[in-house]
Design an enzyme around this catalytic site. Structure first.
Site, PDB file in Angstrom:
ATOM      1  N   GLY A 133     -11.065   1.388   4.229  1.00 22.14           N
ATOM      2  CA  GLY A 133      -9.930   1.579   3.315  1.00 22.14           C
ATOM      3  C   GLY A 133      -9.949   0.624   2.135  1.00 22.14           C
ATOM      4  N   ILE A 184       0.838  -1.207   0.000  1.00 25.62           N
ATOM      5  CA  ILE A 184       0.000   0.000   0.000  1.00 25.62           C
ATOM      6  C   ILE A 184       0.872   1.256   0.000  1.00 25.62           C
ATOM      7  CG2 ILE A 184      -1.761   1.308   1.255  1.00 25.62           C
ATOM      8  CD1 ILE A 184      -2.785  -1.441   2.314  1.00 25.62           C
ATOM      9  N   GLU A 187     -13.001  -1.618  17.521  1.00 20.08           N
ATOM     10  CA  GLU A 187     -13.963  -1.328  16.458  1.00 20.08           C
ATOM     11  C   GLU A 187     -15.237  -2.111  16.704  1.00 20.08           C
ATOM     12  OE1 GLU A 187     -12.059  -2.120  12.694  1.00 20.08           O
ATOM     13  OE2 GLU A 187     -10.481  -0.648  13.075  1.00 20.08           O
ATOM     14  N   HIS A 226     -13.380   1.800   8.954  1.00 18.91           N
ATOM     15  CA  HIS A 226     -12.508   0.737   8.418  1.00 18.91           C
ATOM     16  C   HIS A 226     -12.924   0.353   6.979  1.00 18.91           C
ATOM     17  CE1 HIS A 226      -9.732  -2.775   9.721  1.00 18.91           C
ATOM     18  NE2 HIS A 226      -9.601  -2.529   8.430  1.00 18.91           N
TER      19      HIS A 226
END
Ligand code: NAI
Length: 401
Positions: free
Chosen positions: A286, A154, A261, A284
């Site tokens: 992404g 990434i 989360e 979350h």
């Protein structure tokens, strides 16, 4: 040989079914995540199982389905599968670790511009009737410095995208990495923090990266800079980030991952970052794009095809990785066995007694199992597979072609 039967659960992208059917497999779909009890009823009818993150594969499920050939996680994580039991049962588990790389990289670029222009706050205000037309504190990203922490899949994609928009890119990685374009490798995290207008984190979750960004690191950041975290929640000490934001030393942040989360969309999300200015919070997401789901469907379906048709375990997360080209004019026999002395001798004894000619043999082992791929010049491969399968230390044996 009759067609292998594959069950795909949890609404896996339909491209996976299309690909597998076109390869001659029988594929059934169910949309929910089956419980252990339901799996015990369903799996006797299938050779291969594809899941996403919500279906748990326990030791009991594996031990009760000794015929299962492979499991595919159509997602990134594999912690929903008892990987050790799967390996001991001779079942390789595949996943799709990089299908959403680009999705994360694009979100990071969007967030960098959003933070620079305070888009989050201005959007919220416009929705409640406030008109904040002002250039104060709004900047272009062109010419600014982006610091990338973790220059892996990434991080390096972010590097390419950012440079094409005119940013200077610096990065820090614990492993020596080839810089892409004009990116510059930094000798330490603190050197990177000192000069970066934006810091974006792309490290894995490990004991070493826990609390990587704490009080000392926020103090080392350039005054007025921004933080982006779309890696893992444990990497940032949230209370220290809150303090850095409140003191205005850090001008804003975009956070996609959190130490805690919600387990599902029905649960409430709470964070000390809520309500602070120029703070973008996302759940979350992404890697959550339709393109990534499509790419995941293709990636895992391809891993299934290669394992089921040629015995390649390349990319399996719990298995010795073997990738051999097809050998024309031979039969390929696969055997997974307990890695104990003498197994290979027993198998070769059976083959030589059957008068079969071994054209190629490849063995890869780890501390618990051995994975043997044999190319035989013989019409007796199926009969031999049955004999080898009966050996005490054999776990799984199969002829692929
Ligand atoms: P990767 O394994 O390709 O790259 C990670 C890089 O971090 C490696 O180059 C490694 O050497 C480096 N690294 C490890 N420890 C470090 C340290 N202490 N300091 C500096 N560098 C360090 O991983 P990839 O695919 O780029 O993923 C990065 C992160 O993004 C992971 O935590 C992953 O879980 C997360 N992720 C988040 C998603 C989301 O939805 N927000 C989706 C996909 C991945």
């Amino acid at each position: 040989m009759s067609a292998l039967r594959i069950l795909l659960v949890e609404n896996i992208h339909e491209v996976a079914k299309e690909r597998l059917v076109s390869e001659g497999f029988k594929v059934d779909l169910i949309s929910h995540a089956p419980s252990e009890e339901e799996l015990l009823k369903l799996l006797p009818n299938y050779d291969v199982l594809g899941i996403r993150s919500k279906t748990e594969i326990t030791k009991k499920v594996l031990q009760n389905n000794k015929h299962l050939i492979a499991i595919g996680c159509f997602c990134i994580g594999t912690n929903q599968v008892d990987l050790v039991s799967a390996r001991e049962e001779g079942v390789p588990v595949f996943n799709a670790p990089h299908s959403n790389t680009r999705s994360v990289a694009e979100l990071v670029i969007a967030e960098m511009i959003s933070l620079s222009r305070q888009l989050g706050d201005r959007n919220t205000k416009a929705h409640v009737g406030e008109w904040v037309k002002s250039a104060v504190g709004a900047h272009e990203v062109r010419g600014k410095t982006l610091g990338i922490v973790g220059y892996g899949h990434i991080g390096s994609q972010v590097s390419i995208l950012a440079e094409s928009m005119g940013l200077k890119v610096v990065f820090y990685d614990v492993v020596k990495k080839l810089p892409l374009g004009n990116a510059v490798s930094m000798p330490s995290l603190s050197e990177l923090l000192k000069i970066s207008d934006f810091v974006t984190l792309h490290v894995p979750e490990t004991p070493e990266t826990k609390d990587l960004m704490g009080k000392e690191q926020f103090a080392a950041m350039k005054p007025g800079s921004h933080l982006i975290n779309a890696s893992r929640g444990t990497v940032v000490v949230i209370d220290e980030l809150v303090a850095a934001l409140k003191s205005k030393h850090v001008a804003g942040c975009a956070i996609d991952v959190f130490p805690e989360e919600p387990a599902s969309n029905k649960d409430k999300f709470q964070s000390p970052l809520q309500g602070l200015s120029n703070v973008i919070l996302t759940p979350h997401i992404g890697g959550s794009t339709e393109e990534a789901q499509f790419a995941i469907g293709i990636e895992v379906a391809e891993s299934f095809r290669r394992y089921l048709k040629i015995g390649s375990t390349s990319g399996a997360v719990n298995f010795p990785n073997v990738d051999l080209p097809v050998k024309q004019g031979t039969s390929r026999l696969l055997n997974v066995h307990r890695n104990e002395p003498g197994v290979l001798g027993e198998i070769n004894g059976l083959i030589s007694r059957a008068g079969a000619n071994i054209e190629g043999q490849y063995l890869s082992t780890d501390e618990r199992i051995g994975y043997l791929v044999m190319d035989l010049h013989s019409s007796k491969a199926q009969g031999l597979a049955e004999e080898i399968g009966k050996l005490n230390r054999s776990i799984r044996t199969r002829v692929v072609y």
